[in-house]
Design a protein around this motif. Structure first.
Motif, PDB file in Angstrom:
ATOM      1  N   ARG A 285     -82.922 -42.680 118.763  1.00 26.39           N
ATOM      2  CA  ARG A 285     -81.797 -43.600 118.570  1.00 26.39           C
ATOM      3  C   ARG A 285     -80.680 -43.223 119.541  1.00 26.39           C
ATOM      4  O   ARG A 285     -80.586 -42.084 119.993  1.00 26.39           O
ATOM      5  CB  ARG A 285     -81.273 -43.512 117.129  1.00 26.39           C
ATOM      6  N   LEU A 286     -79.829 -44.171 119.833  1.00 25.57           N
ATOM      7  CA  LEU A 286     -78.639 -43.900 120.635  1.00 25.57           C
ATOM      8  C   LEU A 286     -77.491 -43.520 119.722  1.00 25.57           C
ATOM      9  O   LEU A 286     -77.355 -44.047 118.605  1.00 25.57           O
ATOM     10  CB  LEU A 286     -78.262 -45.131 121.460  1.00 25.57           C
ATOM     11  N   SER A 287     -76.648 -42.629 120.202  1.00 23.82           N
ATOM     12  CA  SER A 287     -75.509 -42.170 119.401  1.00 23.82           C
ATOM     13  C   SER A 287     -74.403 -43.220 119.406  1.00 23.82           C
ATOM     14  O   SER A 287     -73.947 -43.647 120.479  1.00 23.82           O
ATOM     15  CB  SER A 287     -74.970 -40.863 119.961  1.00 23.82           C
ATOM     16  N   PRO A 288     -73.933 -43.634 118.226  1.00 29.51           N
ATOM     17  CA  PRO A 288     -72.818 -44.586 118.171  1.00 29.51           C
ATOM     18  C   PRO A 288     -71.513 -44.000 118.696  1.00 29.51           C
ATOM     19  O   PRO A 288     -70.559 -44.737 118.943  1.00 29.51           O
ATOM     20  CB  PRO A 288     -72.714 -44.912 116.671  1.00 29.51           C
ATOM     21  N   PRO A 293     -71.954 -50.516 119.269  1.00 29.98           N
ATOM     22  CA  PRO A 293     -72.814 -50.816 118.117  1.00 29.98           C
ATOM     23  C   PRO A 293     -73.936 -51.788 118.449  1.00 29.98           C
ATOM     24  O   PRO A 293     -75.057 -51.638 117.952  1.00 29.98           O
ATOM     25  CB  PRO A 293     -71.828 -51.415 117.100  1.00 29.98           C
ATOM     26  N   ASP A 294     -73.646 -52.775 119.290  1.00 38.06           N
ATOM     27  CA  ASP A 294     -74.680 -53.757 119.640  1.00 38.06           C
ATOM     28  C   ASP A 294     -75.819 -53.117 120.428  1.00 38.06           C
ATOM     29  O   ASP A 294     -76.993 -53.439 120.219  1.00 38.06           O
ATOM     30  CB  ASP A 294     -74.077 -54.909 120.451  1.00 38.06           C
ATOM     31  N   GLU A 300     -82.462 -49.717 118.274  1.00 42.14           N
ATOM     32  CA  GLU A 300     -83.064 -49.463 116.961  1.00 42.14           C
ATOM     33  C   GLU A 300     -84.058 -50.552 116.598  1.00 42.14           C
ATOM     34  O   GLU A 300     -85.133 -50.276 116.043  1.00 42.14           O
ATOM     35  CB  GLU A 300     -81.976 -49.355 115.891  1.00 42.14           C
ATOM     36  N   ASN A 301     -83.738 -51.793 116.898  1.00 38.42           N
ATOM     37  CA  ASN A 301     -84.649 -52.903 116.607  1.00 38.42           C
ATOM     38  C   ASN A 301     -85.940 -52.786 117.421  1.00 38.42           C
ATOM     39  O   ASN A 301     -87.032 -53.047 116.916  1.00 38.42           O
ATOM     40  CB  ASN A 301     -83.979 -54.244 116.915  1.00 38.42           C
ATOM     41  N   CYS A 302     -85.803 -52.411 118.686  1.00 39.17           N
ATOM     42  CA  CYS A 302     -86.987 -52.285 119.546  1.00 39.17           C
ATOM     43  C   CYS A 302     -87.878 -51.126 119.109  1.00 39.17           C
ATOM     44  O   CYS A 302     -89.110 -51.214 119.187  1.00 39.17           O
ATOM     45  CB  CYS A 302     -86.577 -52.082 120.999  1.00 39.17           C
ATOM     46  N   LEU A 303     -87.260 -50.033 118.661  1.00 38.98           N
ATOM     47  CA  LEU A 303     -88.005 -48.813 118.342  1.00 38.98           C
ATOM     48  C   LEU A 303     -88.260 -48.688 116.843  1.00 38.98           C
ATOM     49  O   LEU A 303     -87.966 -47.667 116.213  1.00 38.98           O
ATOM     50  CB  LEU A 303     -87.257 -47.593 118.877  1.00 38.98           C
TER      51      LEU A 303
END
Length: 344
Positions: A285-288, A293-294, A300-303
């Motif tokens: 995941r990428l860190s917010p 956020p987008d 997150e949707n892809c992974l």
């Protein structure tokens, strides 16, 4: 079914006594038909040879000879062959040379790459093909010359790619994949940074279609095709005998975005270790704290481990991250010139 390997159907009913240069006729619609058995590969090769030795430049299709290609410099090499920068009548092009072989699988990869790049002449997000030469020894595909691929760019600049640039990159790659799926029922199956190209004008394009697959009822069946480190868990799972669809490429896209955003591939260790982590660990995941956020939501949707939970291309194109960056006037050309200058 006979296949026409001219650019987008150019050159139907080929007459070898035509003048040296002529306007290209309108493209003819057709779909690829392929397989890896020797008989079918030989038939496809025979079809491809009918349009060997023609280049389409500035709307004119002309007969050409290999000796007219003037070598400029080597660009790179890989498992399938070499790429050189060449000049033909003042036009600079990248020429991919792949050895002609009696191995039906290797030849099917070459013909698939050739087929898809010729079919996609009308897509601005896929590298453009000018034509090709088939000799007794090799196959040479003449393409537009791009500046670099994204994996080499990451190595050169030694830092992540900014989110606003990734926004523009994402749009181009998703549109290229969407085009292949909707217009030709083709799945790329090898989405990764080395297959995404960038030119000095900031244009982003997808390349390398040797292991692309034709979808049957929107699904693909070969489990081996592609780079394992970018495959979705469903394709690495030895207990999963099911076919898969374009959402496996969506996983590959997600991993690619993480790599571009962080500057490194998200898994560590040996290749076996990394494949085990894809199969068993929570997806990256990428860190917010560092990304919008987008953007975090898109990744997150892809992974998603469950491929049915991943978005399709229409849903990706409607995602807020994508729609936001479509509206932004981001100068990829200026950014690219700056980072290349800084790393010279």
């Amino acid at each position: 079914m006979d296949r026409d390997f001219a650019l987008g159907g150019f050159g139907m009913n080929l007459n070898m006594n035509q003048p040296a240069a002529q306007p290209a006729p309108a493209p003819q619609p057709h779909h690829p038909s392929r397989g890896s058995n020797t008989h079918n590969v030989q038939n496809l090769l025979a079809q491809a040879e009918k349009n060997s030795g023609f280049l389409t430049l500035q709307g004119l299709r002309r007969k050409a000879e290999i000796k007219e290609l003037e070598f400029v410099e080597d660009i790179g090499h890989g498992s399938c062959g070499t790429v050189s920068k060449c000049s033909y009548q003042s036009v600079t092009m990248a020429v991919k040379t792949m050895p002609r072989t009696s191995n039906s699988y290797e030849m099917s990869r070459i013909l698939m790459d050739l087929d898809v790049i010729c079919l996609s002449f009308d897509c601005p997000y896929i590298v453009r093909c000018f034509g090709y030469f088939i000799t007794a020894y090799d196959v040479r595909v003449c393409m537009e010359c791009m500046a670099t691929c994204l994996d080499r760019l990451l190595i050169r600049i030694q830092k992540p790619i900014p989110e606003n640039i990734i926004g523009k990159l994402s749009i181009s790659i998703i549109k290229a994949l969407h085009y292949l799926k909707t217009k030709h029922q083709i799945m790329h199956r090898d989405v990764k940074p080395s297959n995404i190209l960038l030119d000095w004008s900031g244009v982003i394009k997808l390349c390398d279609f040797g292991i692309a697959g034709r979808l049957i009822e929107s699904r693909a069946h070969s489990k081996q095709a592609g780079c394992p480190l970018y495959m979705g868990p469903e394709r690495l799972d030895p207990n999963n005998m099911n076919s898969y669809d374009i959402r496996s490429d969506v996983w590959s896209l997600g991993l690619t975005l993480v790599e571009l955003a962080t500057g490194h591939y998200p898994y560590a260790g040996t290749e076996f270790d990394m494949m085990s982590k894809i199969l068993n660990d929570e997806p990256p995941r990428l860190s917010p704290d560092h990304f919008s956020p987008d953007f975090c939501d898109l990744v997150e949707n892809c992974l998603q481990r469950d491929p049915t939970m991943r978005p399709n291309y229409d849903q990706l194109l409607a995602h807020p991250f994508i729609t936001h960056h479509e509206q932004l006037d981001t100068d990829v050309e200026e950014w690219f010139a700056d980072v290349m200058g800084d790393s010279a």
